[in-house]
Design an enzyme around this catalytic site. Structure first.
Site, PDB file in Angstrom:
ATOM      1  N   GLY A   1     -54.056 -97.442 -13.725  1.00  0.00           N
ATOM      2  CA  GLY A   1     -54.996 -97.623 -12.623  1.00  0.00           C
ATOM      3  C   GLY A   1     -56.367 -97.994 -13.146  1.00  0.00           C
ATOM      4  O   GLY A   1     -56.688 -97.719 -14.309  1.00  0.00           O
TER       5      GLY A   1
ATOM      6  N   GLN B   1     -65.363 -99.212 -13.370  1.00  0.00           N
ATOM      7  CA  GLN B   1     -64.961 -99.120 -14.778  1.00  0.00           C
ATOM      8  C   GLN B   1     -65.146-100.423 -15.536  1.00  0.00           C
ATOM      9  O   GLN B   1     -65.106-100.445 -16.767  1.00  0.00           O
ATOM     10  CB  GLN B   1     -63.492 -98.670 -14.889  1.00  0.00           C
ATOM     11  CG  GLN B   1     -63.286 -97.228 -14.449  1.00  0.00           C
ATOM     12  CD  GLN B   1     -61.860 -96.798 -14.684  1.00  0.00           C
ATOM     13  OE1 GLN B   1     -60.983 -97.078 -13.876  1.00  0.00           O
ATOM     14  NE2 GLN B   1     -61.622 -96.140 -15.805  1.00  0.00           N
TER      15      GLN B   1
ATOM     16  N   CYS C   1     -58.388 -90.868 -18.675  1.00  0.00           N
ATOM     17  CA  CYS C   1     -59.175 -91.907 -18.019  1.00  0.00           C
ATOM     18  C   CYS C   1     -59.563 -92.941 -19.065  1.00  0.00           C
ATOM     19  O   CYS C   1     -59.993 -92.586 -20.157  1.00  0.00           O
ATOM     20  CB  CYS C   1     -60.413 -91.283 -17.389  1.00  0.00           C
ATOM     21  SG  CYS C   1     -61.496 -92.485 -16.603  1.00  0.00           S
ATOM     22  N   LEU C   2     -59.408 -94.214 -18.714  1.00  0.00           N
ATOM     23  CA  LEU C   2     -59.756 -95.290 -19.652  1.00  0.00           C
ATOM     24  C   LEU C   2     -61.245 -95.281 -19.997  1.00  0.00           C
ATOM     25  O   LEU C   2     -61.633 -95.809 -21.035  1.00  0.00           O
ATOM     26  CB  LEU C   2     -59.371 -96.652 -19.059  1.00  0.00           C
ATOM     27  CG  LEU C   2     -57.869 -96.896 -18.856  1.00  0.00           C
ATOM     28  CD1 LEU C   2     -57.641 -98.206 -18.115  1.00  0.00           C
ATOM     29  CD2 LEU C   2     -57.132 -96.904 -20.194  1.00  0.00           C
TER      30      LEU C   2
ATOM     31  N   HIS D   1     -57.543 -90.254  -8.384  1.00  0.00           N
ATOM     32  CA  HIS D   1     -58.354 -90.552  -9.576  1.00  0.00           C
ATOM     33  C   HIS D   1     -59.200 -91.809  -9.345  1.00  0.00           C
ATOM     34  O   HIS D   1     -60.394 -91.825  -9.640  1.00  0.00           O
ATOM     35  CB  HIS D   1     -57.417 -90.729 -10.782  1.00  0.00           C
ATOM     36  CG  HIS D   1     -58.113 -90.989 -12.074  1.00  0.00           C
ATOM     37  ND1 HIS D   1     -58.155 -90.072 -13.105  1.00  0.00           N
ATOM     38  CD2 HIS D   1     -58.794 -92.078 -12.518  1.00  0.00           C
ATOM     39  CE1 HIS D   1     -58.853 -90.583 -14.109  1.00  0.00           C
ATOM     40  NE2 HIS D   1     -59.235 -91.802 -13.792  1.00  0.00           N
ATOM     41  N   GLU D   2     -58.576 -92.843  -8.778  1.00  0.00           N
ATOM     42  CA  GLU D   2     -59.304 -94.110  -8.584  1.00  0.00           C
ATOM     43  C   GLU D   2     -60.303 -94.016  -7.429  1.00  0.00           C
ATOM     44  O   GLU D   2     -61.399 -94.581  -7.513  1.00  0.00           O
ATOM     45  CB  GLU D   2     -58.328 -95.276  -8.356  1.00  0.00           C
ATOM     46  CG  GLU D   2     -57.299 -95.505  -9.470  1.00  0.00           C
ATOM     47  CD  GLU D   2     -57.874 -95.504 -10.881  1.00  0.00           C
ATOM     48  OE1 GLU D   2     -59.046 -95.870 -11.061  1.00  0.00           O
ATOM     49  OE2 GLU D   2     -57.147 -95.118 -11.815  1.00  0.00           O
TER      50      GLU D   2
ATOM     51  N   HIS E   1     -63.297 -92.461  -8.664  1.00  0.00           N
ATOM     52  CA  HIS E   1     -64.136 -93.406  -9.410  1.00  0.00           C
ATOM     53  C   HIS E   1     -65.126 -94.111  -8.486  1.00  0.00           C
ATOM     54  O   HIS E   1     -66.306 -94.229  -8.820  1.00  0.00           O
ATOM     55  CB  HIS E   1     -63.280 -94.470 -10.114  1.00  0.00           C
ATOM     56  CG  HIS E   1     -62.899 -94.103 -11.518  1.00  0.00           C
ATOM     57  ND1 HIS E   1     -63.822 -93.794 -12.480  1.00  0.00           N
ATOM     58  CD2 HIS E   1     -61.687 -94.009 -12.120  1.00  0.00           C
ATOM     59  CE1 HIS E   1     -63.195 -93.521 -13.620  1.00  0.00           C
ATOM     60  NE2 HIS E   1     -61.893 -93.638 -13.430  1.00  0.00           N
TER      61      HIS E   1
END
Ligand code: ZN
Length: 189
Positions: free
Chosen positions: A60, A65, A107-108, A149-150, A153
């Protein structure tokens, strides 16, 4: 607003794989703006986000990000292996959330770290597809977690912010050092 347009246009000249912004950058800790219309610029943003997510690799990605403060997310639990499972949502929002489950996630934007925030077991989410038409998705387990999660963000929240105060403080201290040194490459200590 003109600022929005500019930020999107700047992205178009870049490669489809965009650098991933790391913890500590303002755009990750600020709520993103609502997308006024699903234009070609937004479709290009979606394409770039999908390419970047697959290359990372991740399941995702949210627009902040890659430094774009807009409410746009992509999810593909197969990490791009099955392109048909790509979910693209503009202005996503919850219709409902049920249950609670605590699982580890990463998380990236926080490479090398993980935490176990409590998330809903099931979510129903709506938003606009790349054609501007409303979509409704239901997700359980990992998919529910990915949606949350997204969406976090684009609300300026990271999983760290959902940990217990003790765990959060401990991790934030480490992340501050990483961010200050701008060094996310070696394994965490
Ligand atoms: Zn993330």
């Amino acid at each position: 607003p003109a600022g929005l347009d500019l930020r999107i246009r700047k992205g178009i000249t870049d490669l489809a794989i965009r650098p991933i912004v790391k913890w500590g950058e303002g755009v990750l800790h600020t709520p993103s703006a609502i997308v006024p219309a699903v234009t070609d610029e937004i479709r290009t943003l979606l394409d770039d986000m999908n390419d970047t997510m697959i290359a990372a690799p991740g399941i995702g990605l949210a627009a902040p990000q890659i430094g774009v403060g807009l409410r746009v997310i992509v999810i593909n639990l197969t990490v791009g292996e099955d392109p048909k499972q790509l979910i693209e949502l503009v202005n996503p929002e919850y219709i409902s959330r049920e249950g609670e489950v605590k699982e580890e996630e990463g998380c990236l934007s926080i490479p090398g770290y993980a935490g176990s925030p409590v998330r809903p077991r099931f979510v129903r989410v709506k938003g606009l597809g790349r054609d501007g038409v409303e979509r409704v998705y239901e997700g359980e387990g990992l998919l529910a977690r990915a949606f949350c999660h997204e969406i976090d963000h684009i609300d300026g929240k990271l999983f760290v912010d959902r940990l217990t105060p003790l765990k959060r403080d401990l991790m934030v201290r480490k992340l501050r050092k990483r961010a200050k040194a701008n060094d996310w490459d070696d394994s965490p200590s």
